[in-house]
Design a protein around this motif. Sequence first.
Motif, PDB file in Angstrom:
ATOM      1  N   GLY A 126      -1.673  -9.109  25.293  1.00  0.00           N
ATOM      2  CA  GLY A 126      -2.784  -9.374  26.189  1.00  0.00           C
ATOM      3  C   GLY A 126      -2.362  -9.404  27.653  1.00  0.00           C
ATOM      4  N   LEU A 127      -1.200  -9.999  27.934  1.00  0.00           N
ATOM      5  CA  LEU A 127      -0.695 -10.059  29.301  1.00  0.00           C
ATOM      6  C   LEU A 127      -0.487  -8.664  29.889  1.00  0.00           C
ATOM      7  N   ALA A 128      -0.076  -7.739  29.044  1.00  0.00           N
ATOM      8  CA  ALA A 128       0.304  -6.410  29.507  1.00  0.00           C
ATOM      9  C   ALA A 128      -0.857  -5.428  29.574  1.00  0.00           C
ATOM     10  N   ARG A 129      -2.076  -5.878  29.249  1.00  0.00           N
ATOM     11  CA  ARG A 129      -3.206  -4.957  29.208  1.00  0.00           C
ATOM     12  C   ARG A 129      -3.726  -4.628  30.604  1.00  0.00           C
ATOM     13  N   GLY A 135     -11.370  -9.708  23.945  1.00  0.00           N
ATOM     14  CA  GLY A 135     -10.903 -11.084  23.881  1.00  0.00           C
ATOM     15  C   GLY A 135      -9.615 -11.186  23.099  1.00  0.00           C
ATOM     16  N   LEU A 136      -8.939 -12.323  23.264  1.00  0.00           N
ATOM     17  CA  LEU A 136      -7.669 -12.620  22.597  1.00  0.00           C
ATOM     18  C   LEU A 136      -7.828 -13.913  21.806  1.00  0.00           C
ATOM     19  N   ILE A 137      -7.287 -13.921  20.589  1.00  0.00           N
ATOM     20  CA  ILE A 137      -7.356 -15.078  19.698  1.00  0.00           C
ATOM     21  C   ILE A 137      -5.931 -15.409  19.272  1.00  0.00           C
ATOM     22  N   ALA A 138      -5.441 -16.585  19.632  1.00  0.00           N
ATOM     23  CA  ALA A 138      -4.056 -16.963  19.354  1.00  0.00           C
ATOM     24  C   ALA A 138      -4.041 -18.326  18.664  1.00  0.00           C
ATOM     25  N   LEU A 139      -3.669 -18.332  17.391  1.00  0.00           N
ATOM     26  CA  LEU A 139      -3.753 -19.533  16.567  1.00  0.00           C
ATOM     27  C   LEU A 139      -2.363 -20.048  16.210  1.00  0.00           C
ATOM     28  N   SER A 140      -2.147 -21.349  16.406  1.00  0.00           N
ATOM     29  CA  SER A 140      -0.898 -22.016  16.012  1.00  0.00           C
ATOM     30  C   SER A 140       0.315 -21.258  16.524  1.00  0.00           C
ATOM     31  N   ALA A 159      -6.227 -10.999  33.090  1.00  0.00           N
ATOM     32  CA  ALA A 159      -6.870 -12.313  33.073  1.00  0.00           C
ATOM     33  C   ALA A 159      -8.378 -12.231  32.860  1.00  0.00           C
ATOM     34  N   ALA A 160      -8.939 -11.029  32.886  1.00  0.00           N
ATOM     35  CA  ALA A 160     -10.372 -10.879  32.607  1.00  0.00           C
ATOM     36  C   ALA A 160     -10.683 -11.067  31.124  1.00  0.00           C
ATOM     37  N   GLN A 161      -9.647 -11.073  30.276  1.00  0.00           N
ATOM     38  CA  GLN A 161      -9.844 -11.189  28.831  1.00  0.00           C
ATOM     39  C   GLN A 161     -10.072 -12.650  28.433  1.00  0.00           C
ATOM     40  N   PRO A 162     -11.209 -12.980  27.817  1.00  0.00           N
ATOM     41  CA  PRO A 162     -11.409 -14.334  27.313  1.00  0.00           C
ATOM     42  C   PRO A 162     -10.359 -14.666  26.252  1.00  0.00           C
ATOM     43  N   LEU A 163      -9.947 -15.918  26.217  1.00  0.00           N
ATOM     44  CA  LEU A 163      -8.865 -16.342  25.324  1.00  0.00           C
ATOM     45  C   LEU A 163      -9.292 -17.559  24.510  1.00  0.00           C
ATOM     46  N   PHE A 164      -9.099 -17.479  23.197  1.00  0.00           N
ATOM     47  CA  PHE A 164      -9.318 -18.617  22.298  1.00  0.00           C
ATOM     48  C   PHE A 164      -7.964 -19.005  21.730  1.00  0.00           C
ATOM     49  N   MET A 165      -7.535 -20.241  21.983  1.00  0.00           N
ATOM     50  CA  MET A 165      -6.287 -20.755  21.411  1.00  0.00           C
ATOM     51  C   MET A 165      -6.575 -22.051  20.663  1.00  0.00           C
ATOM     52  N   ALA A 166      -5.914 -22.232  19.530  1.00  0.00           N
ATOM     53  CA  ALA A 166      -6.114 -23.425  18.712  1.00  0.00           C
ATOM     54  C   ALA A 166      -4.811 -23.775  18.014  1.00  0.00           C
ATOM     55  N   HIS A 167      -4.669 -25.070  17.675  1.00  0.00           N
ATOM     56  CA  HIS A 167      -3.398 -25.547  17.130  1.00  0.00           C
ATOM     57  C   HIS A 167      -3.620 -26.808  16.297  1.00  0.00           C
ATOM     58  N   GLY A 168      -2.750 -27.019  15.346  1.00  0.00           N
ATOM     59  CA  GLY A 168      -2.759 -28.245  14.575  1.00  0.00           C
ATOM     60  C   GLY A 168      -1.916 -29.321  15.234  1.00  0.00           C
ATOM     61  N   THR A 169      -2.451 -30.529  15.312  1.00  0.00           N
ATOM     62  CA  THR A 169      -1.710 -31.606  15.975  1.00  0.00           C
ATOM     63  C   THR A 169      -0.487 -32.045  15.179  1.00  0.00           C
ATOM     64  N   PHE A 170      -0.453 -31.719  13.882  1.00  0.00           N
ATOM     65  CA  PHE A 170       0.684 -32.121  13.051  1.00  0.00           C
ATOM     66  C   PHE A 170       1.541 -30.918  12.640  1.00  0.00           C
ATOM     67  N   LEU A 189      -2.256 -18.285  35.254  1.00  0.00           N
ATOM     68  CA  LEU A 189      -2.299 -16.860  35.566  1.00  0.00           C
ATOM     69  C   LEU A 189      -3.725 -16.346  35.711  1.00  0.00           C
ATOM     70  N   GLY A 190      -4.701 -17.243  35.572  1.00  0.00           N
ATOM     71  CA  GLY A 190      -6.088 -16.868  35.792  1.00  0.00           C
ATOM     72  C   GLY A 190      -6.918 -16.660  34.550  1.00  0.00           C
ATOM     73  N   PHE A 191      -6.325 -16.856  33.358  1.00  0.00           N
ATOM     74  CA  PHE A 191      -7.084 -16.671  32.125  1.00  0.00           C
ATOM     75  C   PHE A 191      -8.095 -17.798  31.938  1.00  0.00           C
ATOM     76  N   GLU A 192      -9.274 -17.425  31.455  1.00  0.00           N
ATOM     77  CA  GLU A 192     -10.273 -18.404  31.038  1.00  0.00           C
ATOM     78  C   GLU A 192     -10.010 -18.717  29.572  1.00  0.00           C
ATOM     79  N   ALA A 193      -9.399 -19.843  29.302  1.00  0.00           N
ATOM     80  CA  ALA A 193      -8.924 -20.158  27.959  1.00  0.00           C
ATOM     81  C   ALA A 193      -9.723 -21.281  27.324  1.00  0.00           C
ATOM     82  N   THR A 194     -10.179 -21.049  26.102  1.00  0.00           N
ATOM     83  CA  THR A 194     -10.781 -22.085  25.272  1.00  0.00           C
ATOM     84  C   THR A 194      -9.683 -22.658  24.378  1.00  0.00           C
ATOM     85  N   TRP A 195      -9.507 -23.971  24.400  1.00  0.00           N
ATOM     86  CA  TRP A 195      -8.393 -24.619  23.694  1.00  0.00           C
ATOM     87  C   TRP A 195      -8.939 -25.671  22.735  1.00  0.00           C
ATOM     88  N   HIS A 196      -8.480 -25.619  21.483  1.00  0.00           N
ATOM     89  CA  HIS A 196      -8.889 -26.593  20.467  1.00  0.00           C
ATOM     90  C   HIS A 196      -7.656 -27.144  19.754  1.00  0.00           C
TER      91      HIS A 196
END
Length: 223
Positions: A126-129, A135-140, A159-170, A189-196
């Motif tokens: 995604g960084l190199a695009r 959009g980009l989806i990056a899990l755990s 950075a125009a690419q919307p980003l969804f990132m999520a992770h387990g707390t454990f 870097l300017g990404f609009e990131a949704t974090w869960h």
Amino acid sequence: MLLDTVEHETGPNPEWCVLWLHGLGADGHDFAPIVPELVRRDWPALRFVFPHAPVRAVTINGGARMRAWYDIRDFDLAHRADLDGVDASVAQVDALIEREASRGVPPQRLLLAGFSQGGAITLAAGLARSQPLAGLIALSTYLPMPLALAQQRAQPAAAAQPLFMAHGTFDPVVPVAAGEAGVQALRSLGFEATWHRYPMQHQVCAEEIADLGDWMAARFAAG
């Protein structure tokens, strides 16, 4: 040479593609069962593409050969990723994105997703695009390079690419702090990131799939 893939189409003449990268030691079949859990009736026809990573020796597993997007050299996240391997896998992902364009799905209607090691490749790709994806989806997962290198590699349009990132707390495999550091770096870097965060280990959960579905629905609605 294109990677072998597992594919599933939710309807005829797919208008969109979800290119989903598996984690270390898994293969393209690993996330195929998520399709019926994730897909909603009002979505456009989708083509899910699940590629198989190449088989290579993995240092932290005693040099055992398995499907991996890059060698993992160290348990220390700062030195974990083999960047030559990361770059090679990014090139293979780019080739699959080009193939989708030849099949009628342009980059602006393609979502790139990945879990764990596959998520690290999603972030690196995604960084190199220079031509943004839908959009980009990056899990755990984590950003597989220092911030300074990410700054050097980031294309102005990325950075125009919307980003969804999520992770387990454990998560005992990739600590949640690594995911948080990655999302903070990308935001810088300017990404609009949704974090869960979810109360789980190195896995996905129903609440995460529902949140991801909401985020994907917004991408489809935006066209």
